[in-house]
Design a protein around this motif. Structure first.
Motif, PDB file in Angstrom:
ATOM      1  N   UNK A 128       3.531  -0.948  11.540  1.00 13.30           N
ATOM      2  CA  UNK A 128       2.423  -1.723  10.977  1.00 13.30           C
ATOM      3  C   UNK A 128       2.926  -2.684   9.896  1.00 13.30           C
ATOM      4  N   UNK A 129       3.867  -2.218   9.087  1.00 14.08           N
ATOM      5  CA  UNK A 129       4.470  -3.060   8.052  1.00 14.08           C
ATOM      6  C   UNK A 129       5.194  -4.248   8.687  1.00 14.08           C
ATOM      7  N   UNK A 130       5.885  -3.983   9.796  1.00 13.26           N
ATOM      8  CA  UNK A 130       6.623  -5.031  10.492  1.00 13.26           C
ATOM      9  C   UNK A 130       5.673  -6.110  11.009  1.00 13.26           C
ATOM     10  N   UNK A 131       4.516  -5.705  11.534  1.00 12.63           N
ATOM     11  CA  UNK A 131       3.517  -6.667  11.979  1.00 12.63           C
ATOM     12  C   UNK A 131       2.972  -7.473  10.799  1.00 12.63           C
ATOM     13  N   UNK A 132       2.679  -6.790   9.696  1.00 14.23           N
ATOM     14  CA  UNK A 132       2.180  -7.483   8.508  1.00 14.23           C
ATOM     15  C   UNK A 132       3.222  -8.463   7.975  1.00 14.23           C
ATOM     16  N   UNK A 133       4.495  -8.079   8.024  1.00 12.31           N
ATOM     17  CA  UNK A 133       5.557  -8.985   7.573  1.00 12.31           C
ATOM     18  C   UNK A 133       5.631 -10.216   8.471  1.00 12.31           C
ATOM     19  N   UNK A 134       5.493 -10.020   9.797  1.00  9.54           N
ATOM     20  CA  UNK A 134       5.477 -11.150  10.710  1.00  9.54           C
ATOM     21  C   UNK A 134       4.336 -12.105  10.417  1.00  9.54           C
TER      22      UNK A 134
ATOM     23  N   UNK B 173       2.913 -12.393   7.470  1.00  8.67           N
ATOM     24  CA  UNK B 173       3.147 -12.928   6.132  1.00  8.67           C
ATOM     25  C   UNK B 173       4.064 -14.148   6.169  1.00  8.67           C
ATOM     26  N   UNK B 174       5.110 -14.102   7.013  1.00 11.30           N
ATOM     27  CA  UNK B 174       6.036 -15.230   7.102  1.00 11.30           C
ATOM     28  C   UNK B 174       5.710 -16.116   8.310  1.00 11.30           C
ATOM     29  N   UNK B 175       4.617 -15.789   9.015  1.00 13.40           N
ATOM     30  CA  UNK B 175       4.152 -16.577  10.157  1.00 13.40           C
ATOM     31  C   UNK B 175       5.213 -16.702  11.246  1.00 13.40           C
ATOM     32  N   UNK B 176       5.854 -15.578  11.534  1.00 10.04           N
ATOM     33  CA  UNK B 176       6.839 -15.511  12.611  1.00 10.04           C
ATOM     34  C   UNK B 176       6.644 -14.193  13.338  1.00 10.04           C
ATOM     35  N   UNK B 177       5.727 -14.188  14.305  1.00  8.74           N
ATOM     36  CA  UNK B 177       5.427 -12.961  15.036  1.00  8.74           C
ATOM     37  C   UNK B 177       6.411 -12.694  16.165  1.00  8.74           C
ATOM     38  N   UNK B 178       7.291 -13.642  16.472  1.00  5.93           N
ATOM     39  CA  UNK B 178       8.227 -13.450  17.566  1.00  5.93           C
ATOM     40  C   UNK B 178       9.449 -12.663  17.116  1.00  5.93           C
ATOM     41  N   UNK B 179      10.221 -13.219  16.189  1.00 11.14           N
ATOM     42  CA  UNK B 179      11.418 -12.511  15.705  1.00 11.14           C
ATOM     43  C   UNK B 179      11.156 -11.763  14.407  1.00 11.14           C
ATOM     44  N   UNK B 180      10.172 -12.224  13.626  1.00  5.12           N
ATOM     45  CA  UNK B 180       9.827 -11.639  12.328  1.00  5.12           C
ATOM     46  C   UNK B 180      11.004 -11.657  11.348  1.00  5.12           C
ATOM     47  N   UNK B 181      11.826 -12.697  11.486  1.00  2.00           N
ATOM     48  CA  UNK B 181      12.992 -12.857  10.620  1.00  2.00           C
ATOM     49  C   UNK B 181      13.097 -14.258  10.018  1.00  2.00           C
ATOM     50  N   UNK B 182      12.421 -15.246  10.618  1.00  2.00           N
ATOM     51  CA  UNK B 182      12.537 -16.628  10.163  1.00  2.00           C
ATOM     52  C   UNK B 182      11.522 -16.897   9.058  1.00  2.00           C
ATOM     53  N   UNK B 183      11.976 -16.807   7.830  1.00  2.00           N
ATOM     54  CA  UNK B 183      11.085 -17.033   6.685  1.00  2.00           C
ATOM     55  C   UNK B 183      11.109 -18.488   6.221  1.00  2.00           C
ATOM     56  N   UNK B 184      11.630 -19.389   7.065  1.00  2.00           N
ATOM     57  CA  UNK B 184      11.647 -20.810   6.734  1.00  2.00           C
ATOM     58  C   UNK B 184      11.227 -21.626   7.954  1.00  2.00           C
ATOM     59  N   UNK B 185      10.173 -21.155   8.633  1.00  2.00           N
ATOM     60  CA  UNK B 185       9.727 -21.833   9.842  1.00  2.00           C
ATOM     61  C   UNK B 185       8.734 -22.947   9.515  1.00  2.00           C
TER      62      UNK B 185
ATOM     63  N   UNK C  16       0.809  -1.223   0.000  1.00  2.00           N
ATOM     64  CA  UNK C  16       0.000   0.000   0.000  1.00  2.00           C
ATOM     65  C   UNK C  16       0.840   1.269   0.000  1.00  2.00           C
ATOM     66  N   UNK C  17       2.067   1.213   0.490  1.00  2.00           N
ATOM     67  CA  UNK C  17       2.935   2.384   0.569  1.00  2.00           C
ATOM     68  C   UNK C  17       4.296   2.052  -0.025  1.00  2.00           C
ATOM     69  N   UNK C  18       4.952   3.024  -0.668  1.00  2.00           N
ATOM     70  CA  UNK C  18       6.324   2.782  -1.149  1.00  2.00           C
ATOM     71  C   UNK C  18       7.240   2.457   0.034  1.00  2.00           C
ATOM     72  N   UNK C  19       8.192   1.563  -0.181  1.00  2.00           N
ATOM     73  CA  UNK C  19       9.062   1.133   0.900  1.00  2.00           C
ATOM     74  C   UNK C  19       9.899   2.293   1.437  1.00  2.00           C
ATOM     75  N   UNK C  20      10.209   3.290   0.590  1.00  2.00           N
ATOM     76  CA  UNK C  20      10.969   4.449   1.067  1.00  2.00           C
ATOM     77  C   UNK C  20      10.171   5.243   2.094  1.00  2.00           C
ATOM     78  N   UNK C  21       8.856   5.333   1.894  1.00  2.00           N
ATOM     79  CA  UNK C  21       8.002   6.026   2.860  1.00  2.00           C
ATOM     80  C   UNK C  21       7.871   5.228   4.141  1.00  2.00           C
ATOM     81  N   UNK C  22       7.767   3.911   4.016  1.00  2.00           N
ATOM     82  CA  UNK C  22       7.668   3.055   5.198  1.00  2.00           C
ATOM     83  C   UNK C  22       8.922   3.189   6.047  1.00  2.00           C
ATOM     84  N   UNK C  23      10.080   3.221   5.417  1.00  2.00           N
ATOM     85  CA  UNK C  23      11.347   3.328   6.142  1.00  2.00           C
ATOM     86  C   UNK C  23      11.619   4.728   6.667  1.00  2.00           C
TER      87      UNK C  23
END
Length: 223
Positions: free
Chosen positions: A170-176, A178-190, A31-38
């Motif tokens: 909000x993007x960070x929550x959506x990413x968590x 999306x990859x089903x990792x709400x704890x670290x939000x970094x494990x995209x192979x869980x 919904x938003x450009x990544x530059x705006x999110x960052x």
């Protein structure tokens, strides 16, 4: 074919929730450009510095990274060792500079901030208890602005660690999600992602097989 259809229906029920989560979170992140999110526009660009007359740190240091930055008009060396620890030295006389205090943190925030919102709070966090949106185990000063944005200053080196906007959180929550990792939000192979991804793929393959079979049956009847 009836068994395949039954399996397709059951897999559809099991995969419906993760599919909705993936589609919803993916659309939200687009919904938003990544530059705006960052919040890239909220961070002031680096100031060019003349290199003449600068000296290296006088103390014996073993560094894996040496960076020259401008801190309030003062050329400063930021030294990083093999363990990731950082320190800073004056590039004018090579002497070590101490940790960043509250007064200096305010000045560094004012020098790095490029937004229009006013500073509403300044808080220090230790290395072992960093704020959730920093995503780094570093001692830091958190500057909170009226628009909800956070700017983080490293309490050891004075470097800008991160800019976090409301959209970023909000993007960070959506990413968590999306990859089903709400704890670290970094494990995209869980395990959850693999499980539901496999179920969704099996459902799609069964649906394709059923569709192909029905098309063949319909073609045979017309013939």
């Amino acid at each position: 074919m009836r068994k395949l259809a039954r399996w397709h229906i059951w897999l559809g029920w099991l995969a419906a929730v993760p599919l909705l989560i993936w589609l919803g979170s993916g659309l939200f992140m687009a919904a938003r450009p990544i530059e705006e999110v960052r919040g890239e526009a909220l961070r002031r660009a680096a100031v060019p510095m003349p290199l003449s007359g600068l000296v290296l740190p006088r103390e014996p240091v073993v560094a894996t990274k040496l960076a020259l930055v401008d801190q309030r008009g003062r050329p400063t060396w930021i030294v990083t060792d093999a363990d990731g620890a950082t320190g800073r030295y004056s590039a004018r006389d090579g002497l070590p500079l101490g940790p960043v205090g509250a007064a200096e943190a305010r000045e560094l925030v004012a020098a790095a901030w490029n937004g229009t919102a006013a500073l509403s709070a300044l808080r220090r966090f230790p290395r072992d208890a960093p704020p959730g949106d920093l995503r780094q185990s570093r001692p830091s000063w958190q500057a909170t602005f009226a628009d909800g944005a956070h700017l983080y200053i490293d309490a050891d080196s004075g470097a800008v660690l991160a800019v976090r906007t409301r959209w970023w959180r909000a993007y960070d929550l959506a990413w968590g999600l999306h990859i089903m990792d709400l704890q670290t939000r970094e494990d995209s192979s869980n395990a959850f992602l693999w499980l539901f991804g496999t179920l969704a793929l099996a459902m799609a393959l069964l649906g394709a097989a059923l569709l192909f079979r029905r098309r063949r049956t319909a073609t045979g009847r017309r013939a």
